[in-house]
Design an enzyme around this catalytic site. Structure first.
Site, mmCIF file in Angstrom:
data_model
loop_
_atom_site.group_PDB
_atom_site.id
_atom_site.type_symbol
_atom_site.label_atom_id
_atom_site.label_comp_id
_atom_site.label_asym_id
_atom_site.label_seq_id
_atom_site.Cartn_x
_atom_site.Cartn_y
_atom_site.Cartn_z
ATOM 1 N N ASP A 407 0.864 -1.192 0.000
ATOM 2 C CA ASP A 407 0.000 0.000 0.000
ATOM 3 C C ASP A 407 0.895 1.235 0.000
ATOM 4 O OD1 ASP A 407 -3.238 0.427 0.897
ATOM 5 O OD2 ASP A 407 -1.904 2.181 1.027
ATOM 6 N N ASP A 490 -13.687 -7.828 -13.044
ATOM 7 C CA ASP A 490 -15.054 -7.370 -12.753
ATOM 8 C C ASP A 490 -15.272 -5.937 -13.235
ATOM 9 O OD1 ASP A 490 -17.627 -7.686 -11.457
ATOM 10 O OD2 ASP A 490 -16.903 -6.363 -9.858
ATOM 11 N N GLU A 495 -17.302 0.611 -19.497
ATOM 12 C CA GLU A 495 -18.357 -0.350 -19.144
ATOM 13 C C GLU A 495 -19.659 0.076 -19.804
ATOM 14 O OE1 GLU A 495 -18.321 -0.514 -14.851
ATOM 15 O OE2 GLU A 495 -16.309 -1.382 -14.815
ATOM 16 N N HIS A 518 -19.154 -5.876 -13.325
ATOM 17 C CA HIS A 518 -19.037 -4.931 -12.199
ATOM 18 C C HIS A 518 -20.059 -5.230 -11.099
ATOM 19 C CE1 HIS A 518 -17.520 -0.668 -11.093
ATOM 20 N NE2 HIS A 518 -17.757 -1.385 -10.007
ATOM 21 N N ILE A 519 -20.024 -6.480 -10.639
ATOM 22 C CA ILE A 519 -21.004 -6.878 -9.621
ATOM 23 C C ILE A 519 -20.322 -7.313 -8.314
ATOM 24 C CG2 ILE A 519 -23.027 -7.502 -11.012
ATOM 25 C CD1 ILE A 519 -20.767 -10.269 -10.194
ATOM 26 N N GLY A 520 -19.044 -6.920 -8.188
ATOM 27 C CA GLY A 520 -18.293 -7.324 -6.983
ATOM 28 C C GLY A 520 -19.047 -6.984 -5.704
ATOM 29 N N GLY A 521 -19.639 -5.807 -5.682
ATOM 30 C CA GLY A 521 -20.314 -5.374 -4.457
ATOM 31 C C GLY A 521 -21.823 -5.528 -4.534
#
Ligand SMILES: NC(=O)c1ccc[n+]([C@@H]2O[C@H](COP(=O)([O-])OP(=O)(O)OC[C@H]3O[C@@H](n4cnc5c(N)ncnc54)[C@H](O)[C@@H]3O)[C@@H](O)[C@H]2O)c1
Length: 635
Positions: A407, A490, A495, A518-521
């Site tokens: 990080d 994802d 998009e 894009h459905i990770g969350g």
């Protein structure tokens, strides 16, 4: 008796059952008197039916009263228990407006078809005068059984309330507050100026239809009649607008607290929103609605905006700040959902499930262990050790993975995770590499050809962060060359805007590559978490002034307000404002109980808790301090 009125005399006629209290007292008495009776439920139902018959005019009021008394089989010894129950069920808005009930005790009359024996103890405890209570009285036999009522009392008869009012012959303006048709009958008979349908506890269509005004609480009544109230502004007058199909839980949370909520299924464009926002105090959006300068120019009442998602790019945060509008988002509500998908994808990719499943669908049976691995014992590299990175660190370790992270910021390593000093160090040692950095623009192509080159042969690669962080052609090459043995993606640089648009990307058709839209969350749990979290933040700001977690305001976590008033002052961040606030308070000899200040960029936020008794002129002076953006008072 009522005093001789002056010309400006006003009378407030208030009903008891379901208005002053939340319940019907006769129902509560039945629950007590019929305890242990095997037919209790049937009898209670019958009592209810009799009430309905009387309300519809199918039987006379006195007959209904007598039948209910007969069914109740109540005794005078049941009354103390009933009074105890009722005293815990006084309507919330009556409880909080005791000051009004006391101050206006001479003008308030309770007129009810209930019974004095239980009404008087309840209402006098809140300041009502016993001589201003008009109700029926029970008849008892020698053993204390309730056997009837005083049939001569007008309130025991049909149209009893108007008849009583005629007898009282009140001289002055008369305002009636009640939930029942019998309350409206006073106005119908020309004996009241206005009838207010009280809907805090029950709503009756016929009553509402005849009302001059619907009052969802006593606060609203006091507000419209400019009478002293415990709330500066009744909550039902605070309008919440929720766009983009926000989970219904959010609506529920605002409604529970008395706010007026409007839901819109889709997003609104700039012009529509600029129009709709005029009377809105709280706005809830997801990612599609743009909260622009133009929208904000019309948002004269707007106090706060909630983004029911993670990102806040769709909101002009700076313009909000300049107008004293506080914005919140839901930074962690879908963290767990992303983590679970990442774990699942790692397992699927390490076991070559994509290929195997595709073959099965084509009818091919290819049973083999070659190239399939457990995730246990493998080295997982997390690029970005924020909300998602740290959570994934913990879950992956529980499954036996060895966790490494990199990080930009020095972060505390959770569990046995090991920090890498450079990105390259991480790329070189890990079997599985997953991206969880934020989407800042410097992170564009953070992982490109050079970075794939550094990775181990046969690495598993995941991107569930943001599309532009990976150079897609470089990933395609790495998959084709076998450098990357499996990938899950994802998020993409471009998009599709809607489900009808085709997904065009070079990654399509590659072996052992899992693609998700894009459905990770995107889980039901995450949606519900967001719908709980964001209203919690918005309500905490409205009710207490807390800005903790705001994305554009100084973060202050305040103690609860205890027997004090709270002044909330938002101003431009220029020197000397705090000194001016305090000198005004000192001039008015106001005792400060607590004070909190924080600033951020161009905005300053001062909270001052003061003693309850104070000269109201101070408010005007505080509002007039130069550079003040917004001022409000919490009671
Ligand atoms: N796929 C989805 O549906 C989905 C859902 C939620 C979040 N996300 C995305 O996941 C990502 C992570 O979310 P989060 O809540 O953990 O964010 P976060 O802000 O809590 O964490 C991001 C971390 O990345 C670090 N970082 C930034 N740039 C870096 C770099 N170049 N190298 C190393 N570290 C860097 C930051 O210091 C921070 O610790 C975000 O991009 C977010 O948009 C995607």
């Amino acid at each position: 008796m009522v005093e001789i009125p002056t010309k400006e005399q006003k009378y407030f006629i208030i009903d008891f059952d379901s208005t002053f209290t939340k319940v019907e007292a006769m129902d509560e008495l039945g629950k007590i008197s019929l305890q242990g009776n095997p037919k209790r439920e049937d009898i209670l139902r019958e009592i209810h039916q009799v009430t309905e018959l009387a309300m519809n005019g199918d039987i006379s009021f006195s007959e209904a009263l007598q039948r209910r008394v007969d069914l109740l089989k109540a005794h005078k010894d049941h009354l103390p228990e009933l009074i105890a129950v009722l005293s815990g069920k006084v309507s919330d808005s009556f409880e909080r407006n005791r000051d009004f009930l006391n101050e206006f005790a001479d003008s308030i009359l309770i007129i009810s078809s209930g019974f004095r024996e239980f009404i008087v103890p309840i209402v006098t405890a809140l300041g009502i005068k016993p001589e201003n209570v008009y109700a029926n009285t029970f008849l008892f036999d020698d053993s204390g059984n309730i056997i009837g009522f005083d049939a001569e009392n007008p309130l025991a008869k049909d149209k009893g309330k108007p008849e009583l009012m005629r007898k009282l012959n009140l001289q002055g303006d008369v305002y009636v507050i009640g939930d029942g048709y019998t309350d409206y009958e006073i106005k119908e008979a020309g004996l009241a100026n206005r009838f207010y349908a009280f809907t805090e506890n029950v709503e009756r269509g016929k009553v509402i239809a005849n009302a001059d005004h619907i009052t969802p609480s006593l606060d609203e009544f006091l507000f419209v009649n400019k009478l002293p109230a415990s709330l500066s502004y009744p909550k039902n007058r605070i309008k919440v607008l929720l766009l983009e199909n926000i989970h219904p839980k959010a609506k529920e949370l605002f409604q529970e607290q008395g706010f007026t909520v409007e839901m819109v299924k889709g997003a609104l464009d700039e012009d529509e929103l600029a129009e709709r926002i005029r009377d809105v105090s709280v706005l809830g959006i997801r990612s599609k609605t743009q909260v622009t300068k133009k929208v904000l120019e019309n948002a004269n009442k707007l106090m706060c905006v909630g983004a029911f998602c993670i990102g806040t790019n769709q909101i002009d945060l700076k313009a909000c700040q300049e107008r004293g509008i506080v914005a919140f988002n839901a930074p962690y509500s879908n963290t767990r959902s992303v983590v679970e998908l990442a774990i699942g994808e790692m397992i699927i990719l390490m076991r070559q499930i994509v290929e195997k499943s595709n073959k099965m669908h084509r009818g091919e049976w290819d049973k083999s262990a070659i190239g399939s691995y457990e995730i246990r014992g493998k080295k997982l590299g997390l690029v970005g050790y924020g909300n998602i990175g740290t959570q994934l660190s913990v879950v992956a370790e529980a499954l036996g993975m060895k966790v490494y992270y990199y990080d930009l910021v020095e972060k505390l390593a959770l569990g046995n995770a090991q920090r890498c000093k450079t990105l390259h160090e991480l790329l070189e040692i890990c079997d599985v590499i997953t991206l969880h950095t934020d989407g800042r623009k410097e992170n564009a192509n953070l992982i490109g050809a050079k970075e794939f080159e550094r990775m181990k042969d046969g690495v598993i690669f995941l991107n569930l962060s943001r599309g532009h962080i990976v150079d897609v052609p470089a990933l395609v090459n790495a998959v084709k060359s076998g450098k990357v043995a499996g990938a899950a993606v994802d998020v993409f640089p471009y998009e599709p805007k809607t489900n009808n648009e085709e997904f065009i990307n070079e990654l399509r058709g590659l072996p052992n590559v899992l693609l998700t839209p894009h459905i990770g969350g995107s889980t039901e749990e995450a949606q519900e978490n967001i719908a709980n979290f964001v209203p919690g933040k918005l309500l905490d700001f409205i009710n207490k002034g807390n800005t903790f977690g705001s994305v554009n305001f100084p973060n202050i976590q305040l103690p609860d307000l205890n027997d004090a008033h709270r002044m909330i002052h938002i101003h431009r961040n220029v020197p000397g404002i705090l000194a001016q606030i305090n000198s005004i308070l000192a001039n008015y000899h106001i005792n400060i109980r607590g004070q909190y200040l924080n600033t951020r960029e161009d905005v300053g936020y001062v909270i001052t808790d003061i003693d309850k008794a104070y000269n109201k002129e101070v408010i005007t002076e505080l509002k007039n301090i130069a550079h003040t953006i917004k001022f409000r008072m919490l009671y």
